[in-house]
Design a protein around this motif. Structure first.
Motif, PDB file in Angstrom:
ATOM      1  N   GLN A  98      14.721 -12.318 -16.534  1.00  0.00           N
ATOM      2  CA  GLN A  98      15.117 -11.167 -15.735  1.00  0.00           C
ATOM      3  C   GLN A  98      13.863 -10.403 -15.320  1.00  0.00           C
ATOM      4  OE1 GLN A  98      18.155  -8.730 -17.543  1.00  0.00           O
ATOM      5  NE2 GLN A  98      19.246 -10.491 -18.387  1.00  0.00           N
ATOM      6  N   VAL A  99      13.864  -9.926 -14.081  1.00  0.00           N
ATOM      7  CA  VAL A  99      12.724  -9.182 -13.547  1.00  0.00           C
ATOM      8  C   VAL A  99      13.248  -7.887 -12.938  1.00  0.00           C
ATOM      9  CG1 VAL A  99      10.786  -9.190 -11.940  1.00  0.00           C
ATOM     10  CG2 VAL A  99      11.498 -11.330 -13.036  1.00  0.00           C
TER      11      VAL A  99
ATOM     12  N   ASP B 216      15.573  -0.684  -7.684  1.00  0.00           N
ATOM     13  CA  ASP B 216      16.926  -0.325  -8.120  1.00  0.00           C
ATOM     14  C   ASP B 216      17.800  -1.548  -8.393  1.00  0.00           C
ATOM     15  OD1 ASP B 216      17.315  -1.224  -5.550  1.00  0.00           O
ATOM     16  OD2 ASP B 216      18.115   0.657  -4.759  1.00  0.00           O
ATOM     17  N   HIS B 217      17.181  -2.739  -8.441  1.00  0.00           N
ATOM     18  CA  HIS B 217      17.892  -3.975  -8.747  1.00  0.00           C
ATOM     19  C   HIS B 217      17.212  -4.714  -9.905  1.00  0.00           C
ATOM     20  CE1 HIS B 217      20.085  -3.364  -5.063  1.00  0.00           C
ATOM     21  NE2 HIS B 217      20.704  -4.530  -5.168  1.00  0.00           N
ATOM     22  N   THR B 218      17.970  -5.586 -10.530  1.00  0.00           N
ATOM     23  CA  THR B 218      17.414  -6.536 -11.491  1.00  0.00           C
ATOM     24  C   THR B 218      17.591  -7.939 -10.915  1.00  0.00           C
ATOM     25  OG1 THR B 218      17.856  -5.170 -13.435  1.00  0.00           O
ATOM     26  CG2 THR B 218      17.631  -7.535 -13.800  1.00  0.00           C
ATOM     27  N   ILE B 219      16.509  -8.701 -10.922  1.00  0.00           N
ATOM     28  CA  ILE B 219      16.553 -10.089 -10.443  1.00  0.00           C
ATOM     29  C   ILE B 219      16.860 -10.980 -11.641  1.00  0.00           C
ATOM     30  CG2 ILE B 219      15.252 -11.956  -9.355  1.00  0.00           C
ATOM     31  CD1 ILE B 219      13.433  -9.664  -8.186  1.00  0.00           C
ATOM     32  N   LEU B 220      17.941 -11.736 -11.534  1.00  0.00           N
ATOM     33  CA  LEU B 220      18.326 -12.658 -12.604  1.00  0.00           C
ATOM     34  C   LEU B 220      18.002 -14.089 -12.183  1.00  0.00           C
ATOM     35  CD1 LEU B 220      20.483 -10.137 -12.810  1.00  0.00           C
ATOM     36  CD2 LEU B 220      21.477 -11.594 -14.565  1.00  0.00           C
TER      37      LEU B 220
ATOM     38  N   LEU C 222      27.464  -6.261 -17.837  1.00  0.00           N
ATOM     39  CA  LEU C 222      27.929  -7.596 -18.235  1.00  0.00           C
ATOM     40  C   LEU C 222      26.950  -8.679 -17.802  1.00  0.00           C
ATOM     41  CD1 LEU C 222      31.792  -7.557 -17.590  1.00  0.00           C
ATOM     42  CD2 LEU C 222      30.605  -7.672 -19.778  1.00  0.00           C
ATOM     43  N   PHE C 223      26.420  -8.572 -16.579  1.00  0.00           N
ATOM     44  CA  PHE C 223      25.460  -9.579 -16.123  1.00  0.00           C
ATOM     45  C   PHE C 223      24.106  -9.420 -16.822  1.00  0.00           C
ATOM     46  CE2 PHE C 223      28.397  -9.795 -12.466  1.00  0.00           C
ATOM     47  CZ  PHE C 223      28.579 -11.167 -12.425  1.00  0.00           C
ATOM     48  N   LYS C 224      23.734  -8.189 -17.084  1.00  0.00           N
ATOM     49  CA  LYS C 224      22.449  -7.922 -17.738  1.00  0.00           C
ATOM     50  C   LYS C 224      22.421  -8.476 -19.159  1.00  0.00           C
ATOM     51  CE  LYS C 224      18.535  -5.601 -18.590  1.00  0.00           C
ATOM     52  NZ  LYS C 224      17.244  -5.972 -17.958  1.00  0.00           N
TER      53      LYS C 224
END
Length: 333
Positions: free
Chosen positions: A145-146, A150-154, A85-87
């Protein structure tokens, strides 16, 4: 570069210190998280709603990026249930928690399916849920987004910001905290023409906070002497007092987050001080019980040493004052 004598002394002291633990974070993720936990942060709950689906996660990775344009960032694990949902949602809101919202933080850190069901909130002007009682809201559009491991930086472009009265809820070393002025930077009574106080009004609360800070810091030496940090000490005390709890119950009882609780439990298992029963109940071994009893003995001796020499009448008066403060603030909750 020249430095003052005081600066030289501080530099030498810092150099002489030996680390409590050290290693390669690539092979010891819990060490990495414990080191990161020494960097105190605020706590934010990130919310979003897309096509009737709402999601929320509790984070301390929130940070500002730019004033022009107004940008902020945070990161989300790829393993989070809310990640899709956030992605793909295109918008989110950052809710900065107040010092009175510890239970809100715990609620949104839990595994409850519908975290909004028993929560007071309203829809923001840009579509994301805004939680009641927060210190600040940032309503954002996803700017970029980056991918980072194991994470995505928003990164969010802030479309609307709101600020409210209150004090922030903080998190450091695996525990919730509140902020107060450091005694070394608090203005003296002479600054700005202020006169020294002649009564207890306005002075006892800061002294309570300072005493708590100093006593806790001093007792840390006893925890470290037993090979425990504050998170592990809390967990071992909880399991000792309430044997048979499960991980989620320990996290709630200690006010630690799920991840910090799991790290502390894993540390105790590795040291042979705790075992997991087949049904998930947590049981201290004999070594674990002995360690808990040792730290409790240190606590009892510490209290005696700290209170030695203080007249009994002063202690009784202090207890009455503290009891009244606790009672009136519990009633206000």
């Amino acid at each position: 570069m020249q430095t003052s004598a005081g600066q030289d002394r501080l530099s030498v002291d810092d150099t002489a210190r030996s680390p409590i633990e050290a290693g390669d974070p690539a092979t010891d993720s819990r060490l990495f998280r414990r080191c990161l936990g020494l960097y105190g942060t605020g706590i934010a709950i990130i919310t979003t709603e897309t096509k009737g689906q709402r999601a929320a996660v509790t984070v301390n990775s929130f940070a500002s990026v730019s004033l022009d344009p107004p940008l902020v960032l945070w990161s989300i694990s790829h393993g989070s249930r809310s990640y899709p949902l956030f992605k793909n949602g295109g918008r989110f809101a950052v809710n900065i928690l107040a010092s009175t919202q510890m239970n809100v933080s715990r609620h949104f850190s839990s595994k409850i399916e519908d975290k909004f069901a028993e929560t007071a909130w309203s829809a923001g002007e840009h579509g994301s849920p805004l939680l009641d009682g927060c210190l600040a809201h940032f309503e954002c559009e996803t700017y970029s987004q980056v991918e980072g491991g194991d994470h995505t930086i928003l990164v969010g472009l802030v479309r609307r910001a709101s600020r409210f009265e209150g004090e922030p809820l903080l998190f450091a070393q695996g525990q919730y905290c509140v902020a107060y002025s450091h005694p070394e930077v608090s203005p003296s009574p002479e600054v700005g023409g202020l006169k020294p106080e002649t009564s207890s009004e306005g002075t006892i609360i800061p002294q309570i906070f300072e005493a708590h800070h100093l006593l806790s810091s001093t007792f840390d030496e006893h925890r470290h002497a037993e090979g425990l940090d504050i998170s592990v000490a809390r967990v071992i005390a909880c399991v000792y007092d309430m044997p048979g709890l499960k991980t989620d119950q320990v996290a709630r009882a200690t006010y630690l987050g799920q991840r910090d609780t799991e790290d502390a439990l894993a540390t105790l298992v590795e040291r042979g001080m705790l075992v997991n029963a087949v049904d998930g109940q947590l049981i201290l071994t004999e070594a674990g019980r002995q360690r808990r009893e040792a730290i409790r003995k240190r606590w009892q001796d510490f209290q005696k040493d700290q209170l030695a020499g203080i007249p009994e009448g002063d202690l009784r008066a202090t207890l009455r004052t503290l009891s009244k403060l606790i009672t009136q603030n519990r009633a206000a909750k």
